[in-house]
Design an enzyme around this catalytic site. Structure first.
Site, PDB file in Angstrom:
ATOM      1  N   LEU A 223     -28.774   1.767   4.759  1.00 12.08           N
ATOM      2  CA  LEU A 223     -28.090   2.705   5.663  1.00 12.08           C
ATOM      3  C   LEU A 223     -28.002   2.062   7.038  1.00 12.08           C
ATOM      4  CD1 LEU A 223     -27.285   5.740   5.093  1.00 12.08           C
ATOM      5  CD2 LEU A 223     -29.290   6.369   6.413  1.00 12.08           C
ATOM      6  N   HIS A 224     -26.805   1.961   7.577  1.00 15.23           N
ATOM      7  CA  HIS A 224     -26.715   1.396   8.923  1.00 15.23           C
ATOM      8  C   HIS A 224     -25.556   1.929   9.752  1.00 15.23           C
ATOM      9  CE1 HIS A 224     -23.607  -0.962   6.995  1.00 15.23           C
ATOM     10  NE2 HIS A 224     -23.172  -1.279   8.190  1.00 15.23           N
TER      11      HIS A 224
END
Ligand code: UD1
Length: 387
Positions: A223-224
């Protein structure tokens, strides 16, 4: 012919590695049609684990030039890249600049190249999410508007470009170059042991892995995106979902991006995740390590673009934590294995349960065959080598 290609951030490295290898192969086999190649790293990603490790793992030679722009706001990154890249172009005057993907450097170097009247080629052209709040969408649109040669990964991308009025002769469907890297690294990845990968990359060295069963099915997560991690209202419920719905059933392996670490700490949510015995936070992984974990993952949760594509080939059910995707070919309705779940926890929970019931479906879209880089070099040599 002199080509200059640009890399900047992690997702670029697996797209440039096969191109570098294909140029090298061509030069060995056809020295009379030698292609001079200059590799420029803008330095957007600079950590060893986000950058250098990929050069090593993927056998990419050291960049000829590093612009060392580092991080910053979008304007800072784009502006600093343009200023530094202009000097490089003035000195080296390549025949073509080749950019890949959709990161800030893709945009910055495209604009700079065109202003220097240098021809521009975009690998992975024509992808559209339709979401103008995504910085990558802006980068894609500008780059494709400027490019002289648009190399597309699938036929949906061709259609997108046609709808935007791109002349047919500029569009060339070559396939997905990322899959060249996947296929070239599959065997090496398969040799890695999952327990070694976990032990060698623990973010928290003090994490107690006693009693951790490395043979149990596991979930894998990345997740970014700013849209997921930069606001507490979005990020916090997602983290609760991870502890309450995912980790309770199976271990969650999470190679974590520096941006997500920073935001979790800022929101005071770090210990909730770090203290959970079934959530294993890892440093950003090497290419083969990530591929190995993906091969055996029961399910993937991600907002990355590339992982959606890799899951499609490997058959890992993939929940894409976004409301849209520029890669619709990976979706279930197109025969793929990914489903868009956005960041609404109710929807994510439902799709998570459904995905666990579904079986693995491998799908290989047309020309995702590991030969894309060879087609690209062949196209250049047939059409432009006497420049
Ligand atoms: C960038 C790309 C995105 C890509 C992603 C993959 C743009 C607009 N975004 O987003 O398309 O999917 O890379 O990772 O180009 N940082 C480090 N070490 C590093 C690199 C970054 O600590 O080696 C930190 C930066 O200081 C910054 C944050 O991570 O605080 C975000 O980095 P940035 O390059 O701005 O964007 P990404 O979120 O990585």
């Amino acid at each position: 012919m002199k080509l200059l290609s640009v890399v900047a951030a992690r997702p670029n490295f697996m797209k440039i590695a096969p191109l570098v290898a294909a140029i090298k192969k061509h030069n060995e086999e056809h020295p009379e049609k030698y292609i001079e190649h200059i590799l420029v790293h803008t330095g957007q990603h600079y950590d060893v684990r986000m950058s250098e490790a990929f050069f090593r793992d993927l056998n990419i030679p050291d960049p000829d030039i590093n612009l060392e722009v580092g991080s910053g706001t979008h304007a800072e990154q784009v502006g600093n890249t343009m200023i530094a890249f202009e000097k490089v172009l003035k000195e080296h005057r390549p025949d073509w600049v080749i950019v890949v993907g959709d990161v800030n450097a893709t945009l910055a170097c495209s604009v700079t190249a065109k202003k220097e009247n240098i021809k521009l080629c975009h690998i992975e052209a024509g992808l559209r999410s339709g979401d103008m709040t995504m910085p990558e969408e802006i980068n894609r649109l500008v780059t494709d508007r400027l490019a002289d040669l648009l190399l597309t990964p699938d036929r949906i991308a061709n259609e997108n470009l046609r709808k935007e009025g791109v002349p047919e002769e500029k569009i060339k469907f070559v396939g997905n170059i990322m899959i060249d890297t996947l296929e070239a690294n599959r065997d090496k990845a398969a040799e890695l042991k999952i327990s070694d990968i976990i032990r060698n990359n623990l973010l928290n060295d003090a994490k107690d892995l006693n009693g951790f069963d490395f043979t149990r099915p596991y979930a894998l997560m990345t997740l970014h995106r700013p849209s997921n991690v930069d606001s507490r209202e979005v990020f916090e419920p997602l983290l609760h979902f991870l502890t309450q719905d995912v980790a309770i059933r199976m271990p969650l392996l999470w190679p974590i991006h520096p941006r997500a670490v920073k935001m979790m700490k800022e929101f005071g949510l770090w210990s909730m995740i770090d203290d959970n015995k079934d959530i294993v936070l890892l440093h950003p992984l090497g290419y083969q390590e990530m591929l190995r974990l993906n091969m055996d993952a029961r399910i993937m949760l991600t907002d990355s673009g590339g992982l959606q594509e890799e899951c499609c080939i490997l058959g890992t059910p993939c929940l894409t934590l976004r409301w849209n995707t520029e890669r619709p070919i990976t979706l279930r309705e197109q025969g793929g294995i990914s489903v868009l779940v956005g960041n609404n926890v109710e929807l994510i929970r439902k799709e998570y349960r459904d995905a666990l019931k579904s079986s693995s479906i491998k799908n290989r879209p047309e020309l995702w065959d590991g030969q894309t880089s060879l087609r690209i070099v062949d196209f250049f040599t047939r059409n432009f080598v006497n420049q």
